[in-house]
Write a protein that holds these residues in place. Structure first.
Motif, PDB file in Angstrom:
ATOM      1  N   ILE A  73     -14.547  10.423   7.227  1.00  0.00           N
ATOM      2  CA  ILE A  73     -13.738   9.209   7.112  1.00  0.00           C
ATOM      3  C   ILE A  73     -13.518   8.922   5.630  1.00  0.00           C
ATOM      4  O   ILE A  73     -14.460   8.982   4.833  1.00  0.00           O
ATOM      5  CB  ILE A  73     -14.437   7.987   7.755  1.00  0.00           C
ATOM      6  CG1 ILE A  73     -14.624   8.189   9.242  1.00  0.00           C
ATOM      7  CG2 ILE A  73     -13.645   6.714   7.489  1.00  0.00           C
ATOM      8  CD1 ILE A  73     -15.355   7.054   9.930  1.00  0.00           C
ATOM      9  N   ALA A  74     -12.285   8.594   5.291  1.00  0.00           N
ATOM     10  CA  ALA A  74     -11.962   8.152   3.934  1.00  0.00           C
ATOM     11  C   ALA A  74     -11.476   6.708   4.017  1.00  0.00           C
ATOM     12  O   ALA A  74     -10.712   6.356   4.912  1.00  0.00           O
ATOM     13  CB  ALA A  74     -10.886   9.035   3.321  1.00  0.00           C
ATOM     14  N   ALA A  75     -11.939   5.891   3.102  1.00  0.00           N
ATOM     15  CA  ALA A  75     -11.488   4.495   3.017  1.00  0.00           C
ATOM     16  C   ALA A  75     -10.413   4.410   1.943  1.00  0.00           C
ATOM     17  O   ALA A  75     -10.559   4.965   0.847  1.00  0.00           O
ATOM     18  CB  ALA A  75     -12.653   3.581   2.673  1.00  0.00           C
ATOM     19  N   LEU A  76      -9.323   3.725   2.280  1.00  0.00           N
ATOM     20  CA  LEU A  76      -8.194   3.557   1.376  1.00  0.00           C
ATOM     21  C   LEU A  76      -7.796   2.097   1.346  1.00  0.00           C
ATOM     22  O   LEU A  76      -8.079   1.352   2.283  1.00  0.00           O
ATOM     23  CB  LEU A  76      -6.984   4.356   1.872  1.00  0.00           C
ATOM     24  CG  LEU A  76      -7.194   5.787   2.284  1.00  0.00           C
ATOM     25  CD1 LEU A  76      -5.981   6.302   3.008  1.00  0.00           C
ATOM     26  CD2 LEU A  76      -7.461   6.626   1.063  1.00  0.00           C
ATOM     27  N   ARG A  77      -7.108   1.704   0.284  1.00  0.00           N
ATOM     28  CA  ARG A  77      -6.424   0.412   0.266  1.00  0.00           C
ATOM     29  C   ARG A  77      -4.949   0.732   0.118  1.00  0.00           C
ATOM     30  O   ARG A  77      -4.552   1.462  -0.795  1.00  0.00           O
ATOM     31  CB  ARG A  77      -6.875  -0.452  -0.902  1.00  0.00           C
ATOM     32  CG  ARG A  77      -8.184  -1.110  -0.663  1.00  0.00           C
ATOM     33  CD  ARG A  77      -8.526  -2.174  -1.662  1.00  0.00           C
ATOM     34  NE  ARG A  77      -7.968  -1.930  -2.980  1.00  0.00           N
ATOM     35  CZ  ARG A  77      -7.733  -2.891  -3.880  1.00  0.00           C
ATOM     36  NH1 ARG A  77      -7.998  -4.138  -3.598  1.00  0.00           N
ATOM     37  NH2 ARG A  77      -7.241  -2.607  -5.058  1.00  0.00           N
ATOM     38  N   VAL A  78      -4.146   0.214   1.026  1.00  0.00           N
ATOM     39  CA  VAL A  78      -2.706   0.472   1.002  1.00  0.00           C
ATOM     40  C   VAL A  78      -1.949  -0.842   1.108  1.00  0.00           C
ATOM     41  O   VAL A  78      -2.434  -1.794   1.711  1.00  0.00           O
ATOM     42  CB  VAL A  78      -2.277   1.436   2.134  1.00  0.00           C
ATOM     43  CG1 VAL A  78      -2.914   2.813   1.954  1.00  0.00           C
ATOM     44  CG2 VAL A  78      -2.604   0.885   3.495  1.00  0.00           C
ATOM     45  N   PRO A  79      -0.739  -0.881   0.520  1.00  0.00           N
ATOM     46  CA  PRO A  79       0.072  -2.091   0.636  1.00  0.00           C
ATOM     47  C   PRO A  79       0.486  -2.313   2.085  1.00  0.00           C
ATOM     48  O   PRO A  79       0.872  -1.379   2.775  1.00  0.00           O
ATOM     49  CB  PRO A  79       1.303  -1.794  -0.225  1.00  0.00           C
ATOM     50  CG  PRO A  79       1.012  -0.539  -0.964  1.00  0.00           C
ATOM     51  CD  PRO A  79      -0.099   0.148  -0.275  1.00  0.00           C
TER      52      PRO A  79
END
Length: 126
Positions: A73-79
């Motif tokens: 699992i990768a955690a991202l922040r996206v608009p």
């Protein structure tokens, strides 16, 4: 005369049982669609996809049972949304290591979401 329904008036719905992805997540998932690497290339592929949509790659780790049919699992922040506020989402590498899917946090990943938000808070204070 009755109004005529056009294609623009017709709601598009996801297949039963599948939630519709917001446009931003759909764009991210399409960026990852061509992934044909192995587990070793997962983080790089997700990092590049996050950059393409104006987001941030936070971290990646073994799934350890946090999600079904998932190896990493990768955690991202996206608009997301019209204001472009950054929201935490997850990119998940399937158990075969051949495909990546994108999901919003849910009940099973709520603690990981809180960890990702705390991670961002620490980075912003540095």
């Amino acid at each position: 005369m009755l109004p005529t329904q056009t294609a623009a008036d017709t709601a598009i719905s996801a297949p039963a049982g599948e939630p519709a992805l917001p446009l931003e997540l759909l764009e991210l998932e399409l960026s990852l669609d061509g992934f044909s690497g192995e587990e070793a290339g997962f983080a790089d592929a997700v990092r590049m996809a996050a950059d393409r949509v104006g987001g941030d790659f936070l971290f990646e780790l073994p799934a350890s049972g946090l999600a079904d049919d998932c190896r990493r699992i990768a955690a991202l922040r996206v608009p997301q949304g019209e204001d472009g506020a950054l929201a935490v989402v997850f990119a998940l590498l399937d158990t075969e290591g051949s495909a990546i899917r994108v999901e919003n946090p849910d009940e099973t990943t709520k603690d990981l979401k809180r960890f990702a938000e705390a991670f961002v808070d620490v980075l912003q204070r540095i």
